[in-house]
Write an enzyme that holds these catalytic residues in place. Sequence first.
Site, PDB file in Angstrom:
ATOM      1  N   GLY A  11       6.143  11.529 -25.049  1.00  0.00           N
ATOM      2  CA  GLY A  11       5.522  11.434 -23.719  1.00  0.00           C
ATOM      3  C   GLY A  11       6.154  12.422 -22.749  1.00  0.00           C
ATOM      4  O   GLY A  11       7.348  12.688 -22.823  1.00  0.00           O
ATOM      5  N   ARG A  72       2.127  14.438 -29.938  1.00  0.00           N
ATOM      6  CA  ARG A  72       2.603  13.553 -31.000  1.00  0.00           C
ATOM      7  C   ARG A  72       2.101  14.208 -32.287  1.00  0.00           C
ATOM      8  O   ARG A  72       0.908  14.388 -32.468  1.00  0.00           O
ATOM      9  CB  ARG A  72       2.059  12.148 -30.818  1.00  0.00           C
ATOM     10  CG  ARG A  72       2.436  11.614 -29.427  1.00  0.00           C
ATOM     11  CD  ARG A  72       2.454  10.126 -29.323  1.00  0.00           C
ATOM     12  NE  ARG A  72       2.572   9.724 -27.923  1.00  0.00           N
ATOM     13  CZ  ARG A  72       3.719   9.405 -27.320  1.00  0.00           C
ATOM     14  NH1 ARG A  72       4.848   9.417 -27.981  1.00  0.00           N
ATOM     15  NH2 ARG A  72       3.737   9.050 -26.057  1.00  0.00           N
ATOM     16  N   ASP A 103      12.982   8.518 -28.528  1.00  0.00           N
ATOM     17  CA  ASP A 103      13.592   8.132 -29.813  1.00  0.00           C
ATOM     18  C   ASP A 103      12.854   8.713 -31.022  1.00  0.00           C
ATOM     19  O   ASP A 103      13.486   9.113 -32.004  1.00  0.00           O
ATOM     20  CB  ASP A 103      13.717   6.608 -29.924  1.00  0.00           C
ATOM     21  CG  ASP A 103      12.383   5.906 -29.821  1.00  0.00           C
ATOM     22  OD1 ASP A 103      11.519   6.384 -29.068  1.00  0.00           O
ATOM     23  OD2 ASP A 103      12.196   4.882 -30.486  1.00  0.00           O
ATOM     24  N   THR A 126      12.380  10.635 -20.957  1.00  0.00           N
ATOM     25  CA  THR A 126      11.361   9.583 -20.944  1.00  0.00           C
ATOM     26  C   THR A 126      11.496   8.799 -19.649  1.00  0.00           C
ATOM     27  O   THR A 126      12.614   8.560 -19.183  1.00  0.00           O
ATOM     28  CB  THR A 126      11.492   8.625 -22.143  1.00  0.00           C
ATOM     29  OG1 THR A 126      10.729   7.436 -21.869  1.00  0.00           O
ATOM     30  CG2 THR A 126      12.914   8.186 -22.419  1.00  0.00           C
ATOM     31  N   ASP A 128      10.947   5.761 -19.348  1.00  0.00           N
ATOM     32  CA  ASP A 128      11.240   4.348 -19.635  1.00  0.00           C
ATOM     33  C   ASP A 128      12.731   3.982 -19.565  1.00  0.00           C
ATOM     34  O   ASP A 128      13.071   2.805 -19.540  1.00  0.00           O
ATOM     35  CB  ASP A 128      10.732   3.975 -21.037  1.00  0.00           C
ATOM     36  CG  ASP A 128       9.231   4.166 -21.165  1.00  0.00           C
ATOM     37  OD1 ASP A 128       8.549   4.155 -20.131  1.00  0.00           O
ATOM     38  OD2 ASP A 128       8.749   4.328 -22.302  1.00  0.00           O
ATOM     39  N   ASP A 130      14.833   3.981 -21.900  1.00  0.00           N
ATOM     40  CA  ASP A 130      15.105   3.060 -23.011  1.00  0.00           C
ATOM     41  C   ASP A 130      15.933   3.700 -24.131  1.00  0.00           C
ATOM     42  O   ASP A 130      15.817   3.313 -25.282  1.00  0.00           O
ATOM     43  CB  ASP A 130      13.782   2.532 -23.581  1.00  0.00           C
ATOM     44  CG  ASP A 130      12.867   3.647 -24.066  1.00  0.00           C
ATOM     45  OD1 ASP A 130      13.197   4.824 -23.855  1.00  0.00           O
ATOM     46  OD2 ASP A 130      11.822   3.330 -24.651  1.00  0.00           O
ATOM     47  N   ARG A 172       7.009   0.178 -21.413  1.00  0.00           N
ATOM     48  CA  ARG A 172       6.904  -0.376 -22.775  1.00  0.00           C
ATOM     49  C   ARG A 172       7.819  -1.587 -22.925  1.00  0.00           C
ATOM     50  O   ARG A 172       7.698  -2.521 -22.162  1.00  0.00           O
ATOM     51  CB  ARG A 172       7.174   0.701 -23.817  1.00  0.00           C
ATOM     52  CG  ARG A 172       6.028   1.700 -23.853  1.00  0.00           C
ATOM     53  CD  ARG A 172       6.078   2.550 -25.059  1.00  0.00           C
ATOM     54  NE  ARG A 172       7.241   3.399 -25.040  1.00  0.00           N
ATOM     55  CZ  ARG A 172       7.396   4.453 -25.806  1.00  0.00           C
ATOM     56  NH1 ARG A 172       6.461   4.771 -26.669  1.00  0.00           N
ATOM     57  NH2 ARG A 172       8.469   5.182 -25.728  1.00  0.00           N
TER      58      ARG A 172
HETATM   59  P1  ATP Z   1       8.268   8.571 -25.931  1.00  0.00           P
HETATM   60  O1  ATP Z   1       9.458   7.671 -25.769  1.00  0.00           O
HETATM   61  O2  ATP Z   1       7.851   9.191 -24.662  1.00  0.00           O
HETATM   62  O3  ATP Z   1       7.141   7.986 -26.718  1.00  0.00           O
HETATM   63  P2  ATP Z   1       9.107   9.787 -28.349  1.00  0.00           P
HETATM   64  O4  ATP Z   1       9.897  11.006 -28.624  1.00  0.00           O
HETATM   65  O5  ATP Z   1       9.684   8.485 -28.798  1.00  0.00           O
HETATM   66  O6  ATP Z   1       8.798   9.809 -26.816  1.00  0.00           O
HETATM   67  P3  ATP Z   1       7.098   9.712 -30.435  1.00  0.00           P
HETATM   68  O7  ATP Z   1       5.646   9.981 -30.384  1.00  0.00           O
HETATM   69  O8  ATP Z   1       7.582   8.448 -31.006  1.00  0.00           O
HETATM   70  O9  ATP Z   1       7.630   9.943 -28.952  1.00  0.00           O
HETATM   71  O10 ATP Z   1       7.783  10.903 -31.268  1.00  0.00           O
HETATM   72  C1  ATP Z   1       7.530  12.259 -30.938  1.00  0.00           C
HETATM   73  C2  ATP Z   1       7.322  13.059 -32.168  1.00  0.00           C
HETATM   74  O11 ATP Z   1       8.522  13.055 -32.961  1.00  0.00           O
HETATM   75  C3  ATP Z   1       6.260  12.520 -33.125  1.00  0.00           C
HETATM   76  O12 ATP Z   1       4.963  12.866 -32.712  1.00  0.00           O
HETATM   77  C4  ATP Z   1       6.654  13.195 -34.425  1.00  0.00           C
HETATM   78  O13 ATP Z   1       6.225  14.534 -34.446  1.00  0.00           O
HETATM   79  C5  ATP Z   1       8.179  13.184 -34.322  1.00  0.00           C
HETATM   80  N1  ATP Z   1       8.700  12.040 -35.105  1.00  0.00           N
HETATM   81  C6  ATP Z   1       8.720  10.752 -34.769  1.00  0.00           C
HETATM   82  N2  ATP Z   1       9.232   9.982 -35.752  1.00  0.00           N
HETATM   83  C7  ATP Z   1       9.532  10.833 -36.763  1.00  0.00           C
HETATM   84  C8  ATP Z   1      10.079  10.684 -38.062  1.00  0.00           C
HETATM   85  N3  ATP Z   1      10.418   9.488 -38.555  1.00  0.00           N
HETATM   86  N4  ATP Z   1      10.252  11.792 -38.809  1.00  0.00           N
HETATM   87  C9  ATP Z   1       9.902  12.995 -38.342  1.00  0.00           C
HETATM   88  N5  ATP Z   1       9.380  13.202 -37.135  1.00  0.00           N
HETATM   89  C10 ATP Z   1       9.203  12.147 -36.341  1.00  0.00           C
END
Ligand code: ATP
Length: 325
Positions: A11, A72, A103, A126, A128, A130, A172
């Site tokens: 995000g 994503r 994360d 982020t 959040d 979190d 969230r």
């Molecule tokens: P937010 O907290 O804003 O959602 P985030 O970084 O947690 O941010 P995610 O969509 O969960 O957002 O993860 C971002 C990107 O990281 C994913 O679209 C994917 O490309 C990569 N990613 C997430 N999990 C994995 C994983 N287990 N292995 C490899 N790449 C990953």
Amino acid sequence: IKNIAVLTSGGDAPGMNACIRAVVRTGIYHGKNMFGAVQGYQGLINNNIIPMNARSVSNILHMGGTILKTARCLEFKEDAGMEIAFKNLQEKEIDGLVVIGGDGTFTGAKRFGEKFGINVIGVPGTIDNDLYGSDFTLGYDTAINTVIEAIDKIRDTADSHDRLFFVEVMGRDSGCIALRSAIASGAEAVLLPERETSLKELITKLKAGASTKKSSSIVIVSEGNKYGGAYDIAKAVKRKFTHYDTKVTILGHLQRGGSPSGFDRILGSRLGFAATNALIAGESMKMVGLKGNKIGLTSLSEALSGLGNYKLEDDLLEMTHVLSI
Ligand code: ATP
């Protein structure tokens, strides 16, 4: 480290641009070649990796969102996707990566770093708040300010009409935005995912306020709380408490946008500066974070295993009970 790429993933959050600017300029200051991957990990896979110079990041410090775009990217979760991403980086001799995200982004970065030995540093971005390993994440402060500004406006109409407003905020599973916004907007109550407030308690509190002639009441509902969305809660409360006219506002995605606050501009700059310096100093597989007003490093493993251990500030929650009488 010779060549460094920066990307934003997951995000978007206000302050990401301040961070990109700091990463690029710190790298250039130290004589590194700098690149930006467009749309997070998708950009690595699509070979959408553009050279950046000091002027590529002019006039972005004050902008919300991310000039590098975010996405994503499911392909990056697969080994095949990661291999393509690595090949594209290798071609450009990029040996350092700064990833700004949450994360999921860090999980991807950790796997990528372990698999290919590329040097990676994460920046917690982020709204959040979190993540473990940083007292504040990038964008959190701006989101709180956005919520406060909106609630100030809601309070005007609530007060004029003797209304009870349920305002739903993002986060969230984290109640951080809700809690801090509740304090700063003088909300009468706040419902959080991490701590239980029964509807009975909530109604008792609202009744007490009405009996001491409060002309309006604002209840902040954090999206992940166990009673459901603001509409569900408003309906349930209305059945037992009819003193005020009841309204609902869901703030939604406006909380993600906007010009970053001074705090987030400074935090983004500090984190970006520290992330690049850490890479240059030979650090890898770590996250930079703010710990008691100092920038420190936490290993990605520790940051990810500590998820859920970010602290909801119970002392602040206690305080809201007192200050909202
Ligand atoms: P937010 O907290 O804003 O959602 P985030 O970084 O947690 O941010 P995610 O969509 O969960 O957002 O993860 C971002 C990107 O990281 C994913 O679209 C994917 O490309 C990569 N990613 C997430 N999990 C994995 C994983 N287990 N292995 C490899 N790449 C990953």
